[in-house]
Design a protein around this motif. Sequence first.
Motif, PDB file in Angstrom:
ATOM      1  N   ARG A 128      40.330  -2.268  17.066  1.00 47.57           N
ATOM      2  CA  ARG A 128      40.348  -1.975  15.627  1.00 47.57           C
ATOM      3  C   ARG A 128      38.931  -1.952  15.061  1.00 47.57           C
ATOM      4  N   LYS A 129      38.103  -2.877  15.497  1.00 50.34           N
ATOM      5  CA  LYS A 129      36.723  -2.911  15.005  1.00 50.34           C
ATOM      6  C   LYS A 129      35.970  -1.638  15.398  1.00 50.34           C
ATOM      7  N   GLU A 130      36.379  -1.040  16.501  1.00 49.99           N
ATOM      8  CA  GLU A 130      35.746   0.209  16.937  1.00 49.99           C
ATOM      9  C   GLU A 130      36.374   1.424  16.275  1.00 49.99           C
ATOM     10  N   GLY A 131      37.335   1.190  15.374  1.00 47.73           N
ATOM     11  CA  GLY A 131      37.909   2.284  14.599  1.00 47.73           C
ATOM     12  C   GLY A 131      39.151   2.916  15.184  1.00 47.73           C
ATOM     13  N   ARG A 132      39.768   2.259  16.175  1.00 49.45           N
ATOM     14  CA  ARG A 132      40.954   2.836  16.796  1.00 49.45           C
ATOM     15  C   ARG A 132      42.223   2.265  16.187  1.00 49.45           C
ATOM     16  N   TRP A 133      43.185   3.140  15.929  1.00 49.45           N
ATOM     17  CA  TRP A 133      44.490   2.712  15.442  1.00 49.45           C
ATOM     18  C   TRP A 133      45.285   2.221  16.643  1.00 49.45           C
TER      19      TRP A 133
ATOM     20  N   GLU B 273      49.465 -19.569  31.215  1.00 50.16           N
ATOM     21  CA  GLU B 273      49.179 -18.191  31.631  1.00 50.16           C
ATOM     22  C   GLU B 273      49.682 -17.199  30.591  1.00 50.16           C
ATOM     23  N   ASN B 274      50.888 -17.439  30.074  1.00 51.64           N
ATOM     24  CA  ASN B 274      51.441 -16.557  29.034  1.00 51.64           C
ATOM     25  C   ASN B 274      50.571 -16.573  27.781  1.00 51.64           C
ATOM     26  N   ASP B 275      50.167 -17.779  27.359  1.00 50.89           N
ATOM     27  CA  ASP B 275      49.359 -17.904  26.149  1.00 50.89           C
ATOM     28  C   ASP B 275      47.996 -17.234  26.330  1.00 50.89           C
ATOM     29  N   ARG B 276      47.400 -17.400  27.510  1.00 49.15           N
ATOM     30  CA  ARG B 276      46.107 -16.775  27.774  1.00 49.15           C
ATOM     31  C   ARG B 276      46.223 -15.255  27.793  1.00 49.15           C
ATOM     32  N   ARG B 277      47.300 -14.754  28.386  1.00 50.18           N
ATOM     33  CA  ARG B 277      47.507 -13.301  28.425  1.00 50.18           C
ATOM     34  C   ARG B 277      47.688 -12.749  27.011  1.00 50.18           C
TER      35      ARG B 277
ATOM     36  N   VAL C  80      45.251 -10.106  24.963  1.00 50.21           N
ATOM     37  CA  VAL C  80      45.747  -8.886  24.313  1.00 50.21           C
ATOM     38  C   VAL C  80      45.318  -8.854  22.850  1.00 50.21           C
ATOM     39  N   PHE C  81      45.424 -10.007  22.168  1.00 46.89           N
ATOM     40  CA  PHE C  81      45.040 -10.093  20.761  1.00 46.89           C
ATOM     41  C   PHE C  81      43.573  -9.730  20.570  1.00 46.89           C
TER      42      PHE C  81
ATOM     43  N   PHE D 137      40.414 -13.709  10.530  1.00 44.46           N
ATOM     44  CA  PHE D 137      40.670 -14.510  11.727  1.00 44.46           C
ATOM     45  C   PHE D 137      39.603 -15.584  11.842  1.00 44.46           C
ATOM     46  N   LYS D 138      40.044 -16.833  11.842  1.00 42.23           N
ATOM     47  CA  LYS D 138      39.147 -17.979  11.890  1.00 42.23           C
ATOM     48  C   LYS D 138      38.128 -17.867  10.755  1.00 42.23           C
ATOM     49  N   GLU D 139      36.806 -17.877  11.074  1.00 43.75           N
ATOM     50  CA  GLU D 139      35.793 -17.824  10.004  1.00 43.75           C
ATOM     51  C   GLU D 139      35.525 -16.400   9.525  1.00 43.75           C
ATOM     52  N   GLU D 140      36.097 -15.420  10.201  1.00 37.22           N
ATOM     53  CA  GLU D 140      35.833 -14.018   9.866  1.00 37.22           C
ATOM     54  C   GLU D 140      36.805 -13.547   8.787  1.00 37.22           C
ATOM     55  N   GLU D 141      36.280 -13.048   7.677  1.00 38.30           N
ATOM     56  CA  GLU D 141      37.124 -12.593   6.576  1.00 38.30           C
ATOM     57  C   GLU D 141      37.672 -11.195   6.850  1.00 38.30           C
TER      58      GLU D 141
END
Length: 326
Positions: A149-154, A133-137, A141-142, A235-239
């Motif tokens: 961030r992808k939407e431009g928010r700090w 449950e902790n890991d999923r939460r 969040v991640f 992250f993963k395959e995404e540069e």
Amino acid sequence: MKTADLYIRVSTDEQADKGYSQRDQDERIRTYCEKKNIQSRKVVFEDYSAKTFNRPEWTELFADWKKNKGKQTDYVIFTKWDRFSRNTADAYTMIRTLKTLDIEPIAIDQPLDLSVPESKMILTVYLSTPEVENDRRALNVFYGLRRARKEGRWTGMALPGYINRTRENGTKYIAIHKPEASHMKWAFEMIAKNQYAIEHIWAMAKERGLRCTRTCFWTAIRNPCYCGKIVIPAFKEEERFLTNGLHEPLISVHLFYEVQDVLDNKRRKIGLKAVQTDNLPLRGFLICPSCNRQLTGSASKGRNSYHYYYHCKYPCKIRFNAREGK
């Protein structure tokens, strides 16, 4: 008669949401002890996460057990195994350690006979479920922060020159914060001119009123947030890539990359000048008598005023009072 220490734990979030939780655990554990004819020795209340056993009250209790091995306590009693731990590996290690101290852990809502080998399978379920449950939460969040961030928010604490704000609808953003913003903009412009060492520009910016540590300053001038961009880490395959931020840029993209070229030594330096101030007039001119490096200078805040010193860089410990050196 057997004796027991009662361990009652809630996390900070749980305590905020369910203020009755500690009282409820206390009552149920005491009732259990009365029915089992167990005498309670200590009642320990913990308001800390169970991700590790590095918890203040648990640490103190464990030290007491080690000091009085096998003399005072037979059991440590709690309501559920997630009150004991939310980390499977750490929990098994602690259970083995408690066994060497002749202390048996008991979860009254999830009773197990740990002397029976098959009980370990059920214990694994009890311990791993809250960990999952902790890991999923944490993963949720991640992903949420990455989407923001992808939407431009700090999504973090604002850098020097910006300030964290919240709109009426609850959404958070960063806004330009004066006069800090003007000091940071001036610092970028000075770095781009490539006339002074970065350390001296930071010192001059501090004298102008910038409230920023040396490490923070070096990190900040590398961040494209100042030119209106948000970094999306690999992250993963995404540069790794940059996206346009929703906040107002403090400097132009051109100026930001000019500064990066200076920091990366891609532009020829033009005889960096030493910066003189009234309080540190010899900064940049003195040589360390121990390691022959150039001395720098800084101020230390006393009770009523600042005290100025010439000093070398780590690990050298050479240091002189600037006033006494005049």
